[in-house]
Design a protein around this motif. Sequence first.
Motif, short mmCIF file in Angstrom:
data_model
loop_
_atom_site.label_atom_id
_atom_site.label_comp_id
_atom_site.label_asym_id
_atom_site.label_seq_id
_atom_site.Cartn_x
_atom_site.Cartn_y
_atom_site.Cartn_z
N ARG A 33 0.84 -1.21 0.00
CA ARG A 33 0.00 0.00 0.00
C ARG A 33 0.86 1.25 0.00
NH1 ARG A 33 -3.12 -1.11 4.99
NH2 ARG A 33 -2.55 1.01 5.45
N ALA A 34 1.99 1.21 0.70
CA ALA A 34 2.85 2.37 0.81
C ALA A 34 3.54 2.72 -0.51
CB ALA A 34 3.91 2.14 1.89
N ARG A 35 3.62 1.78 -1.43
CA ARG A 35 4.31 2.01 -2.70
C ARG A 35 3.47 2.73 -3.73
NH1 ARG A 35 7.28 -3.74 -3.97
NH2 ARG A 35 8.53 -3.83 -2.07
N VAL A 36 2.15 2.81 -3.51
CA VAL A 36 1.24 3.36 -4.52
C VAL A 36 0.57 4.62 -4.00
CG1 VAL A 36 -0.78 2.87 -5.95
CG2 VAL A 36 0.79 1.02 -5.35
N THR A 37 0.60 5.66 -4.81
CA THR A 37 -0.10 6.90 -4.45
C THR A 37 -1.52 6.84 -5.01
OG1 THR A 37 0.52 8.09 -6.45
CG2 THR A 37 2.06 8.21 -4.58
N ARG A 51 -2.17 12.90 5.00
CA ARG A 51 -1.73 11.51 5.11
C ARG A 51 -0.59 11.44 6.12
NH1 ARG A 51 -3.81 8.25 1.13
NH2 ARG A 51 -5.04 9.45 -0.31
N ARG A 52 -0.76 10.60 7.12
CA ARG A 52 0.29 10.42 8.13
C ARG A 52 1.33 9.42 7.67
NH1 ARG A 52 -3.03 9.19 13.37
NH2 ARG A 52 -4.55 8.50 11.86
N VAL A 53 0.93 8.53 6.78
CA VAL A 53 1.86 7.56 6.21
C VAL A 53 1.70 7.59 4.69
CG1 VAL A 53 1.87 6.06 8.24
CG2 VAL A 53 0.22 5.66 6.44
#
Length: 52
Positions: free
Chosen positions: A16-20, A33-35
């Motif tokens: 999830r963190a790899r995709v905006t 967004r905090r993360v």
Amino acid sequence: MDDRGRELADFLRTRRARVTPGQAGLPEDGRVRRVPGLRRDEVARLAWVSTE
């Protein structure tokens, strides 16, 4: 949570963190967004599943 559950959670979190949102074709909603990456509800929306 057992080791397998932790592994799955870590896997999903890193993916999830790899995709905006923009990369996924979602509009920016203006929330801070905090993360990095997609929120769980955004992933659910893309997969056509409920978050509830």
